[in-house]
Design a protein around this motif. Structure first.
Motif, mmCIF file in Angstrom:
data_model
loop_
_atom_site.group_PDB
_atom_site.id
_atom_site.type_symbol
_atom_site.label_atom_id
_atom_site.label_comp_id
_atom_site.label_asym_id
_atom_site.label_seq_id
_atom_site.Cartn_x
_atom_site.Cartn_y
_atom_site.Cartn_z
ATOM 1 N N GLN A 184 0.810 -1.215 0.000
ATOM 2 C CA GLN A 184 0.000 0.000 0.000
ATOM 3 C C GLN A 184 0.845 1.267 0.000
ATOM 4 N N ALA A 185 2.098 1.145 0.380
ATOM 5 C CA ALA A 185 2.975 2.307 0.506
ATOM 6 C C ALA A 185 3.372 2.853 -0.862
ATOM 7 N N VAL A 186 3.512 4.151 -0.924
ATOM 8 C CA VAL A 186 3.938 4.809 -2.156
ATOM 9 C C VAL A 186 5.387 4.452 -2.469
ATOM 10 N N ARG A 187 6.212 4.428 -1.440
ATOM 11 C CA ARG A 187 7.638 4.133 -1.616
ATOM 12 C C ARG A 187 8.034 3.060 -0.607
ATOM 13 N N THR A 188 8.724 2.052 -1.076
ATOM 14 C CA THR A 188 9.202 1.006 -0.178
ATOM 15 C C THR A 188 10.644 0.668 -0.514
#
Length: 79
Positions: free
Chosen positions: A55-59
């Motif tokens: 779900q995170a924009v950046r990982t």
């Protein structure tokens, strides 16, 4: 693996009870010490759980464990 599957099933049951009673989103976390190809992980996804990393924009795809910091005597702090 059997205990991890049992844990996943128990988490699903508890979250369903909370959701049915209060009609609110439920956030849960944990560590099954297994990867995304494991049966406990798949079971949670099949039950409608979402992976926060997905779900995170950046990982970052690096290790999630870090070593204990070492004391830097020159600076007087932990690195």
């Amino acid at each position: 693996m059997a205990s991890r599957l049992a844990d996943a099933k128990q988490i699903i049951e508890i979250v369903e009870k909370i959701y049915l009673e209060y009609k609110v989103p439920v956030i849960t976390g944990g560590d099954f010490n297994c990867n995304i190809l494991s049966e406990p992980y798949k079971l949670l996804l099949e039950a409608g759980f979402l992976d926060a990393q997905e779900q995170a924009v950046r990982t970052e795809d690096i290790k999630t464990w870090h070593s204990y910091p070492e004391y830097n005597f020159t600076l007087g702090i932990y690195d």
